[in-house]
Design an enzyme around this catalytic site. Structure first.
Site, PDB file in Angstrom:
ATOM      1  N   ASP A   9      42.452 -33.763  54.194  1.00 27.20           N
ATOM      2  CA  ASP A   9      41.439 -33.822  55.238  1.00 27.20           C
ATOM      3  C   ASP A   9      41.734 -32.820  56.356  1.00 27.20           C
ATOM      4  OD1 ASP A   9      39.196 -35.305  56.660  1.00 27.20           O
ATOM      5  OD2 ASP A   9      40.837 -35.671  58.070  1.00 27.20           O
TER       6      ASP A   9
ATOM      7  N   GLU B 297      39.999 -29.481  52.794  1.00 25.93           N
ATOM      8  CA  GLU B 297      38.829 -29.431  53.670  1.00 25.93           C
ATOM      9  C   GLU B 297      39.247 -28.570  54.854  1.00 25.93           C
ATOM     10  OE1 GLU B 297      35.864 -32.149  56.440  1.00 25.93           O
ATOM     11  OE2 GLU B 297      37.973 -32.673  56.229  1.00 25.93           O
TER      12      GLU B 297
END
Length: 612
Positions: free
Chosen positions: A260, A297
């Site tokens: 993330d 990401e």
């Protein structure tokens, strides 16, 4: 690297270890099944340890640093009583795996499916997913990407508020439940990618700071204190997080991780955390004989993300391609320009196909600066493309999916634009059949002040977008319940038709050599009218060339064949009767232009031709 946590050694013996470099004393407090306290021994690196002869799996315990109170183990493998309760000993070697022949899938062949465990089924558990695997596989999906499962407060959360990176959410089924799911996936030929968070920890139940300097004020993240990857005492922090991928690989047989928001991971060390992490994964994969993928990401629009860590890159195998989503979505739903003010031109979607990053050094109004670098030189298998994901849906005020934002014909165009693209595709759970329940933001905190802060934060987040109404209360259990899939809709009406459309597109992708080629040199794209485009895919080895025509407008578009002497065989037509809700609106055969050298493409239509 020091091994921390409660390492079960067998025969009732367990070695406990915890890193606390600034503490003078550490007490192991066993609270179940029989209470007792033991002083732990400290080494020169700041690790306290103790080996206990009668501490079997299921034993629950706390650590007490310098008499400051009882806190869960920072490297807890199980938190059966929640984030504030005692940690539990787990025997990580006892699970009866049956996937010895599993060797993982090539990244290039993956069709990813992002899912949230709590809302994927009515039960909201790992084991409840298992009966659904066959239907996902029949659709063509071969890889689950599971949103974070690190233990979080309560039983309702997206997972990005996790506070124990090594503990599997107890309400989902804990470590055993996750292992059962992974084992079942491998038995049925599906890979498993796990979403992890290494940039921050959630606010409730975050006890790492009670033990050591895991966090720093040197950097900031939007969600909480940044992780200390390069400051004083950061060696222990770097060891803790760089060992986490290896933990998922060895003990859970996970096939890869999605990290993330890596742009909020800060490290100025001579040897970066990325290099350290890559080295540990390389060693583990060498020993296990299975590839292990890292997907990022990233909000950097930088090709360095997928360049080797040893040469100054980040070492990821692939990264999410947000620009593809933005460029396509705004053309399908013009209201989307309120959210993505820098998108809306067909040329940008063309660039997304041919280059990857749309913003590659241009001035971007949203960011108020020039942004990004070119990714045109990167192979398409370095990117994960999507038209929906948890962020793009869940960060809308009412959690609307594409299925309630655009009509059926545009849903078909969206699916084709993604699955015919030269990238690794990812679907968001329910997308394949047009799920129309929302995916909302939900939490289940116990601290009233924190609950109010979260509620106020969501309101402020949406204030600039002039939404109608206020976002649903994240703490309300109904917000969570409304976000659950209606699985039975897959079998009815237009939902079933859309499911078959996805299934057919994935089958074509797997059967046609041109759609399996990720070389940017084999991809061409150009505008077709004001709101259409031509996508050319080819495989030079097999000599196949495909011409994909997309008309995103509500007007007919004329297209002239690039070489009238060649043959153009119709392979796919979104207006064919088998793909239409209203059969009387079908267009079975493309209407030829007056000269016969081209066709008239109907409104909101895509057709794919094989060139002879």
């Amino acid at each position: 690297m020091e091994t921390v946590g409660a390492q079960y050694l067998g025969n009732g013996r367990c070695r406990f270890s915890v890193w606390a470099p600034e503490k003078q004393h550490m007490t192991l407090h066993v609270v179940h099944p029989q209470e007792r306290k033991l002083e732990m021994q400290q080494d020169a690196s700041g690790y306290f340890s103790a080996t206990v002869d009668d501490a079997a799996p299921g034993t629950r315990y706390f650590f007490n640093p310098d008499g400051e109170g009882d806190f869960p183990d920072p490297t807890s493998f199980s938190q059966p009583e929640g984030v504030h309760g005692p940690s539990e000993i787990v025997d990580n070697s006892s699970f009866p795996w049956t996937d010895a022949s599993w060797k993982n899938l090539p990244l290039q062949e993956m069709v990813l499916y992002e899912l949230h465990v709590g809302t994927f089924t009515p039960e909201g558990t790992f084991e409840a997913i298992v009966p659904r695997l066959r239907e996902l596989q029949e659709t063509g999906i071969n890889t689950l990407e599971i949103m974070p499962v690190a233990q979080f407060p309560g039983s309702r959360n997206w997972g990005y508020d996790g506070v124990f990176p090594y503990a599997v959410q107890h309400s989902y089924g804990g470590p055993k439940g996750l292992k059962k799911l992974v084992n079942a996936c491998h038995e049925q030929g599906l890979a498993v990618v796990l979403d992890v968070v290494y940039n921050h920890l959630g606010p409730e139940g975050n006890y790492l700071g009670k033990f050591g300097p895991y966090f720093t004020d040197k950097y900031k993240t939007p969600w909480g204190a940044a992780i200390n990857y390069d400051g004083a005492y950061s060696d222990g922090v770097r060891s803790y997080f760089s060992g986490n991928p290896e933990y998922w690989l060895r003990h859970f047989h996970i096939d890869g991780l999605r990290l993330d928001a890596i742009h909020t991971i800060f490290d100025q060390s001579a040897t970066s955390i990325w290099e350290l992490l890559s080295h540990r994964i390389a060693q583990a994969t060498k020993e296990t004989g299975r590839p292990f993928y890292l997907i990022a990401e990233s909000d950097l629009n930088s090709p360095r993300v997928v360049q080797p860590a040893e040469t100054g890159g980040y070492g990821f195998d692939a990264q999410w391609l947000d620009d593809f989503h933005h460029a396509l979505y705004v053309l399908l739903d013009q209201r989307g320009q309120q959210l993505y003010e820098d998108f809306g031109q067909i040329a940008q979607l063309i660039k997304a196909y041919t280059d990857g990053f749309v913003h590659s050094g241009e001035y971007v109004k949203f960011r108020k600066k020039t942004f990004g670098a070119s990714s045109a030189h990167l192979s398409g298998d370095r990117f994960i493309a999507f038209t929906q994901n948890h962020d793009q849906v869940g960060n809308r005020v009412n959690g609307e999916r594409m299925s309630v934002l655009v009509d059926f014909e545009r849903l078909k165009l969206s699916a084709a634009a993604l699955l015919l693209a030269p990238y690794i595709p990812m679907l968001f759970m329910g997308e394949e059949y047009g799920e129309d329940n929302p995916f909302l933001y939900f939490v289940s905190h116990s601290d009233e002040k924190l609950i109010k802060a979260v509620q106020q934060g969501r309101k402020e987040e949406f204030a600039d977008y002039r939404w109608d109404g206020e976002p649903p209360n994240p703490q309300d259990a109904q917000t969570f319940e409304r976000s659950k899939l209606q699985w039975q809709k897959r079998e009815k009406g237009w939902h079933q038709l859309l499911l078959k459309w996805h299934q057919h597109l994935i089958r074509l992708r797997k059967e046609m050599p041109a759609l399996q080629c990720f070389d940017k040199g084999s991809v061409q794209a150009e505008a077709l009218g004001q709101q259409g485009f031509i996508l050319s895919r080819q495989s030079t080895e097999q000599g196949q060339q495909l011409l994909c025509l997309f008309n995103l407008s509500e007007q007919e578009v004329k297209y002239e064949w690039p070489n009238p002497e060649r043959t153009f065989k119709l392979v796919l037509n979104s207006k064919a009767a088998q793909w239409m809700q209203q059969k009387n609106e079908a267009v079975a055969t493309p209407a030829l232009t007056p000269t016969g050298n081209g066709i008239h493409l109907p409104p909101l239509c895509m057709m794919m031709f094989e060139c002879g």
